[in-house]
Design a protein around this motif. Structure first.
Motif, short mmCIF file in Angstrom:
data_model
loop_
_atom_site.label_atom_id
_atom_site.label_comp_id
_atom_site.label_asym_id
_atom_site.label_seq_id
_atom_site.Cartn_x
_atom_site.Cartn_y
_atom_site.Cartn_z
N ASP A 152 0.87 -1.18 0.00
CA ASP A 152 0.00 0.00 0.00
C ASP A 152 0.90 1.23 0.00
N HIS A 186 -1.38 1.65 9.25
CA HIS A 186 -1.91 0.33 9.64
C HIS A 186 -0.90 -0.77 9.28
N HIS A 242 -5.50 -4.16 5.19
CA HIS A 242 -5.52 -3.46 6.49
C HIS A 242 -5.41 -4.49 7.61
N ALA A 270 2.07 0.19 7.09
CA ALA A 270 1.90 1.33 6.19
C ALA A 270 1.91 2.59 7.04
N GLU A 311 1.56 6.62 6.97
CA GLU A 311 0.93 7.51 5.99
C GLU A 311 0.40 8.81 6.59
N GLU A 320 2.63 7.86 1.56
CA GLU A 320 2.56 6.57 2.25
C GLU A 320 3.60 5.60 1.70
MG MG Z 1 -2.83 2.67 3.82
#
Ligand code: MG
Ligand code: MG
Length: 249
Positions: free
Chosen positions: A105, A168, A175, A199, A201, A232
Motif C-alpha cells: 500500500d 496500519h 488493512h 503502512a 501515511e 505513504e
Molecule cells: Mg494505507
C-alpha cells in the motif's frame, strides 16, 4: 492481533511493493494539466494488467476504482472522475496491490504544473514527516515513536494533522493491526518487533485538523477546505532497520 511476517512472506510483500512502485512512478509521470483522474485510473489498470497483481482497492468495501485520487482539499479516498486536473492543483494517488496473496500500500501527492509556494512547502514537509516516521520504525521502539516523529514535524510548521484516519499493518491483507496514528493518543501502543510490516501515511492539511466525509460516502475532505497532502510507504521492520518496500520515489 499483529501478524509477524517471516522472511518468505516479506519477500512476497517486497515483490508486491515492486509492482506498486512501478505503477506509482508511471502514474506520477502521467500527471499534467488536462489529464483527468479517470484517465489515471484507466492507466493504472493497464499497468496492473502488464505488471501483474490485482488492484486491492477495486471492490474493497465497494470502492469503484483501482486507485484513490484525492484532489486539493480531498485528503483520501477520492473516486476518479472526469474532472480535468489544472495547473496549481495537487492530486494524491493512493494504490494497493495484491500479488500472490501479498499486499502493499502506498500513496504520493503529485503537483500539477506549477503550484503555489505554500502548497509546495506542504508537500515537502508531509514527505519529510513520512521519512521521520520511517526512521523510528525500529525494533524495540513503539508505535508512538513513529506517531510522535510525524506529528512533531507537521505541527512545528503549524499544519493540521488528520486524526480519524491513520496508518496500519499490511501484508497478508490490505488493512491489519496495529493502527499507526499520525498523533500520539491514548490508544494501543505496541512495541515494534522484527517481522512487522506497516503502512505509514501522514495526512496533512494546510489549515486545521478536522475532516468531513462528502455525500459520495467515500471522499474525505478538510472541513475548512484547505489543501491536503498524503504520502505513504509500506515498511518492513527488520533487525537491520526499516526497509521501504514501496520505493516509488
Ligand atoms: Mg494505507
Ligand atoms: Mg494507501
Amino acid at each position: 492481533m499483529i501478524k509477524l511476517k517471516n522472511d518468505k512472506q516479506i519477500e512476497g510483500i517486497r515483490a508486491s511493493g515492486q509492482v506498486l512502485s512501478k505503477i506509482l512512478k508511471a502514474l506520477q509521470e502521467r500527471v499534467e494539466p488536462g489529464v483527468s483522474t479517470a484517465d489515471l485510473d484507466t492507466y493504472s489498470r493497464e499497468l496492473i494488467g502488464k505488471l501483474g497483481g490485482r488492484a486491492a482497492f477495486l471492490g474493497y468495501m465497494g470502492f469503484p476504482a483501482a486507485i484513490c485520487t484525492s484532489v486539493n482539499e480531498a485528503v483520501i479516498h477520492g473516486i476518479p472522475n472526469g474532472r480535468k486536473l489544472r495547473s496549481g492543483d495537487i492530486v494524491t494517488i493512493d494504490c494497493g496491490i495484491e500479488l500472490n496473496g501479498f499486499y502493499a500500500d502506498a500513496a504520493v501527492t503529485v503537483p500539477v504544473g506549477t503550484v503555489a509556494p505554500d502548497v509546495r512547502q506542504l508537500l515537502d514537509v508531509t514527505h519529510e514527516s513520512l521519512y521521520l516516521g520511517i526512521e523510528q520504525a525500529r525494533v524495540g521502539n513503539r508505535v508512538n515513536d513513529i506517531s510522535r516523529a510525524v506529528y512533531r514535524c507537521v505541527k512545528s510548521r503549524g499544519y493540521g494533522v488528520v486524526r480519524p484516519y491513520c496508518g496500519h499493518g499490511v501484508g497478508l491483507a490490505i488493512h491489519e493491526d496495529p493502527q499507526i496514528p499520525n498523533y500520539v493518543g491514548s490508544g494501543k501502543n505496541p512495541r515494534l518487533k522484527p517481522g512487522m510490516v506497516v503502512a505509514i501515511e501522514p495526512m496533512v492539511n494546510l489549515g486545521g485538523d478536522d475532516v468531513v466525509l462528502l455525500d459520495d460516502d467515500w471522499t474525505v475532505v478538510s472541513t475548512d477546505r484547505s489543501i491536503s497532502a498524503h504520502y505513504e510507504h509500506t515498511v518492513a521492520i527488520l533487525d537491520s532497520g526499516p526497509e521501504i518496500l514501496t520505493p516509488w520515489e
